[in-house]
Scaffold this motif. Structure first.
Motif, PDB file in Angstrom:
ATOM      1  N   VAL A 132       0.830  -1.201   0.000  1.00  0.00           N
ATOM      2  CA  VAL A 132       0.000   0.000   0.000  1.00  0.00           C
ATOM      3  C   VAL A 132       0.866   1.254   0.000  1.00  0.00           C
ATOM      4  O   VAL A 132       0.583   2.226  -0.684  1.00  0.00           O
ATOM      5  N   SER A 133       1.940   1.241   0.782  1.00  0.00           N
ATOM      6  CA  SER A 133       2.834   2.407   0.811  1.00  0.00           C
ATOM      7  C   SER A 133       3.432   2.655  -0.570  1.00  0.00           C
ATOM      8  O   SER A 133       3.665   3.807  -0.966  1.00  0.00           O
ATOM      9  N   ASP A 134       3.666   1.577  -1.316  1.00  0.00           N
ATOM     10  CA  ASP A 134       4.180   1.733  -2.685  1.00  0.00           C
ATOM     11  C   ASP A 134       3.141   2.380  -3.600  1.00  0.00           C
ATOM     12  O   ASP A 134       3.489   3.097  -4.549  1.00  0.00           O
ATOM     13  N   ALA A 135       1.854   2.126  -3.319  1.00  0.00           N
ATOM     14  CA  ALA A 135       0.788   2.752  -4.112  1.00  0.00           C
ATOM     15  C   ALA A 135       0.823   4.266  -3.931  1.00  0.00           C
ATOM     16  O   ALA A 135       0.720   5.039  -4.892  1.00  0.00           O
ATOM     17  N   ARG A 136       1.004   4.719  -2.679  1.00  0.00           N
ATOM     18  CA  ARG A 136       1.111   6.159  -2.421  1.00  0.00           C
ATOM     19  C   ARG A 136       2.362   6.735  -3.074  1.00  0.00           C
ATOM     20  O   ARG A 136       2.337   7.818  -3.663  1.00  0.00           O
ATOM     21  N   THR A 137       3.470   6.018  -2.952  1.00  0.00           N
ATOM     22  CA  THR A 137       4.735   6.504  -3.514  1.00  0.00           C
ATOM     23  C   THR A 137       4.649   6.613  -5.031  1.00  0.00           C
ATOM     24  O   THR A 137       5.072   7.615  -5.619  1.00  0.00           O
ATOM     25  N   SER A 138       4.103   5.588  -5.669  1.00  0.00           N
ATOM     26  CA  SER A 138       4.012   5.622  -7.130  1.00  0.00           C
ATOM     27  C   SER A 138       3.056   6.720  -7.587  1.00  0.00           C
ATOM     28  O   SER A 138       3.264   7.349  -8.634  1.00  0.00           O
ATOM     29  N   ALA A 139       2.015   7.013  -6.791  1.00  0.00           N
ATOM     30  CA  ALA A 139       1.103   8.111  -7.117  1.00  0.00           C
ATOM     31  C   ALA A 139       1.843   9.446  -7.082  1.00  0.00           C
ATOM     32  O   ALA A 139       1.647  10.317  -7.940  1.00  0.00           O
ATOM     33  N   GLY A 140       2.712   9.614  -6.077  1.00  0.00           N
ATOM     34  CA  GLY A 140       3.503  10.836  -5.985  1.00  0.00           C
ATOM     35  C   GLY A 140       4.452  10.998  -7.165  1.00  0.00           C
ATOM     36  O   GLY A 140       4.561  12.085  -7.745  1.00  0.00           O
ATOM     37  N   TRP A 141       5.128   9.918  -7.533  1.00  0.00           N
ATOM     38  CA  TRP A 141       6.045   9.974  -8.683  1.00  0.00           C
ATOM     39  C   TRP A 141       5.280  10.248  -9.974  1.00  0.00           C
ATOM     40  O   TRP A 141       5.740  11.010 -10.829  1.00  0.00           O
ATOM     41  N   ALA A 142       4.117   9.639 -10.111  1.00  0.00           N
ATOM     42  CA  ALA A 142       3.320   9.870 -11.318  1.00  0.00           C
ATOM     43  C   ALA A 142       2.955  11.344 -11.451  1.00  0.00           C
ATOM     44  O   ALA A 142       2.995  11.915 -12.546  1.00  0.00           O
ATOM     45  N   LEU A 143       2.616  11.985 -10.326  1.00  0.00           N
ATOM     46  CA  LEU A 143       2.255  13.401 -10.357  1.00  0.00           C
ATOM     47  C   LEU A 143       3.442  14.253 -10.816  1.00  0.00           C
ATOM     48  O   LEU A 143       3.272  15.225 -11.566  1.00  0.00           O
ATOM     49  N   VAL A 144       4.641  13.886 -10.384  1.00  0.00           N
ATOM     50  CA  VAL A 144       5.847  14.598 -10.836  1.00  0.00           C
ATOM     51  C   VAL A 144       6.020  14.438 -12.346  1.00  0.00           C
ATOM     52  O   VAL A 144       6.265  15.417 -13.069  1.00  0.00           O
ATOM     53  N   PHE A 145       5.907  13.213 -12.824  1.00  0.00           N
ATOM     54  CA  PHE A 145       6.095  12.949 -14.259  1.00  0.00           C
ATOM     55  C   PHE A 145       5.017  13.645 -15.098  1.00  0.00           C
ATOM     56  O   PHE A 145       5.298  14.161 -16.183  1.00  0.00           O
ATOM     57  N   ILE A 146       3.786  13.668 -14.580  1.00  0.00           N
ATOM     58  CA  ILE A 146       2.686  14.321 -15.297  1.00  0.00           C
ATOM     59  C   ILE A 146       2.905  15.835 -15.344  1.00  0.00           C
ATOM     60  O   ILE A 146       2.640  16.488 -16.356  1.00  0.00           O
ATOM     61  N   ALA A 147       3.400  16.400 -14.240  1.00  0.00           N
ATOM     62  CA  ALA A 147       3.577  17.850 -14.154  1.00  0.00           C
ATOM     63  C   ALA A 147       4.543  18.373 -15.214  1.00  0.00           C
ATOM     64  O   ALA A 147       4.420  19.516 -15.662  1.00  0.00           O
TER      65      ALA A 147
END
Length: 589
Positions: A274-289
């Motif tokens: 689950v913690s990886d789900a939060r982490t990957s969501a954060g990284w995705a937001l960086v890549f999308i930005a």
């Protein structure tokens, strides 16, 4: 080497990479097909999510809509990025804790109902198929130009390519293909933007260049752009949106639709914890930005380049002679996405807003008898490097990037559709004793059928790529987002309430959309012309998803309050899901 062969080298090399990855990472089990085995690193998953998210609408169409509509089109930026934050905070970790493969899986088990699962499958298929139409539209635009074929043939080529690696690789192949596609698309998007920003403003950072000065005149760039387009009868690029209610509802529709889209949600089942789900969501937001902060600059500069091409000596001087049009115009005319009609017979290209009644006197004074240049919004990003006379390799790069954006999201959507059919409809409902091999075959067959339908509808889409995608978000917002939220945060919502809410939200939104855009998007079947004066309370079909979501919530709460509370074990399950630590691996049954 000609531009065609440069394009072919870039596109061919990128496709060879995708096919190679698909073969290397082909799925051998349903777990690998649905969730890539559940062991993807969070950074890689964030990158793959970024590619899954940044579709043809983001890469090809969004900047084009911003270019032509200015500030009001910022709703796309606000809605899509804000929605991703909602998804990361309110849904992803909790659904990952639940530990099932698909959104209908969660809905079927949380609401202890086979009917709820089937309704969720229907909602998912309708929303995802509509979304795929937008991707195929964008892919057709890119293929048609860079392979120098018709738009229809370009779309058919795109369908064959995405079908190959999506059917073969499943989520495992798609995940690692999307990592490669993200690298291709973000490099392809930013390099031309840097070139163009430096050429126009002297600043190589596009977002800063947009708020800087235009090099040629020394004036603020946006001030210069406003002056150019208002002199042609268009609304100023920075003008406010008069219909605030519609803009608010549209932004909300994109936000909650984002959080309800199954092809993104399913990505959070591919990580171990689950913690990886939060982490990957954060990284995705960086890549999308990286792309989303660049898009407004790309759109505004594309608009200026287009006007300057048609009026090279200024708007007060004669327009460009059609026979002297640049090569890029000739290339795009071949696709049918750029058209010229000499309405006043002077052989010159008059480009202006002939729908503006206040500009009619000025147009008549100049001898203009109507706008003569029709430009499809979806071509601007792809044509921008050509308009700005950038090197051939930059044009080839953006060809590969545009195709990567369209195909990556199309693959993710096809997987969501096939998972819903094979896993939730067949295995969990119609044929529980189906073998794993049979389920895998069903998934691949359903994926093939979905791409055929989306390709057929993509030949005559109900709008530009970003507009078609916005419709899909509205459908997801009205049908799936409310039931997911209530399933996680309300123990009182029961099976009948969830079913009634989903049906009410889905039907009301689809009917409203079809009344203006044609039943099932078939041209000529609409009851009303899609223009603001015909909209109910000024709400466009693109914005109605928010209204549908409100209807969904209201109906679900009313119906649930009239019936029994869910069983105690279901209430305990809801309580446990709210604490997203301690989840195990994703399971299919």
């Amino acid at each position: 080497m000609s531009q065609f062969w440069i394009n072919l080298v870039f596109v061919g090399a990128s496709f060879a990479l995708y096919f190679g990855i698909a073969i290397w990472a082909r799925a051998g089990s349903t777990k690998e097909f649905y969730v890539a085995g559940g062991g993807v690193h969070p950074v890689l998953n964030g990158m793959a999510t970024g590619a899954d998210w940044m579709s043809a609408a983001s890469f090809i169409s969004m900047a084009g809509i911003i270019a032509m509509n200015g500030y009001p089109a910022s709703a796309y930026l606000m809605g899509w990025t804000g929605g991703y934050v909602l998804l990361a905070l309110l849904l992803a970790p909790y659904l990952r804790k639940f530990g099932k493969f698909t959104v209908p899986d969660f809905i079927g088990d949380r609401f202890y109902s086979r009917t709820a699962r089937l309704v969720a499958v229907a909602c998912l298929i309708i929303a995802s198929t509509t979304y795929v139409i937008g991707q195929m539209t964008g892919a057709g635009v890119a293929f048609s130009r860079f392979l120098e074929v018709s738009n229809t043939n370009g779309l058919l080529i795109a369908a064959v390519v995405v079908l190959f690696y999506a059917v073969l690789g499943g989520m495992k192949g798609i995940t690692y293909t999307q990592v490669a596609q993200y690298v291709v698309l973000i490099v392809a998007y930013t390099i031309p933007a840097v070139f163009i920003s430096f050429n126009i403003t002297g600043n190589p950072i596009p977002p800063l260049g947009m708020f800087g000065n235009e090099t040629a005149s020394g004036e603020p760039f946006l001030h210069k752009l406003n002056a150019l387009i208002t002199d042609l009868g268009f609304t100023a690029f920075t003008a406010d949106e008069p219909n605030k209610l519609n803009m608010l509802l549209f932004t909300m529709s994109l936000m909650i639709g984002t959080a309800g889209l199954p092809h993104v949600i399913i990505r959070f089942f591919t990580v171990p914890k689950v913690s990886d789900a939060r982490t990957s969501a954060g990284w995705a937001l960086v890549f999308i930005a990286l792309l989303y902060t660049t898009a407004p600059a790309v759109g505004s500069m594309a608009r200026m380049n287009l006007v300057n091409t048609v009026y090279p000596a200024g708007i007060s001087q004669p327009a460009l002679d059609y026979e002297q049009r640049p090569v890029w115009m000739k290339n795009w005319e071949t696709t049918g996405l750029l058209k010229f009609e000499d309405k006043n017979g002077d052989g010159k290209i008059q480009y202006y807003n002939d729908k503006n009644a206040a500009f009619e006197a000025t147009a008549a004074e100049r001898g203009w008898k109507g706008n003569e240049l029709t430009v499809n919004n979806d071509i601007l990003v792809l044509a921008n490097p050509e308009i700005a006379n950038l090197p051939g390799w930059v044009i080839g790069l953006i060809a590969a990037g545009g195709l990567a954006a369209a195909l990556s999201t199309a693959a993710g959507l096809l997987l969501a559709i096939s998972s819903a059919v094979s896993h939730d409809l067949i295995k969990k409902t119609l044929k529980p004793d189906i073998t794993e091999k049979g389920e895998l075959l069903a998934a691949r067959v359903s994926m093939t059928v979905a791409i055929v339908i989306a390709t057929w509808l993509g030949i005559n889409p109900p709008g530009f790529a970003a507009q078609v995608v916005a419709l899909a978000f509205g459908i997801a917002a009205a049908s799936l987002f409310p039931v997911l939220m209530m399933g996680i945060f309300s123990k009182r919502i029961n099976d009948k309430g969830a079913i009634a809410g989903m049906l009410a939200g889905l039907i009301s939104t689809c009917v409203y959309i079809f009344l203006y855009l044609g039943w099932f998007f078939i041209p000529g079947t609409n009851a009303f012309e899609n223009k603001p004066e015909n909209w109910l309370f000024g709400i466009s079909p693109l914005s109605f998803g928010t209204v549908g979501a409100i209807i969904n919530f209201a109906v679900a709460f009313v119906v649930s309050s009239m019936g029994k509370a869910p069983p105690q074990e279901v209430q305990d399950l809801v309580e446990s899901v709210r604490f997203p630590h301690g989840a195990g691996k994703a399971v299919d049954h």
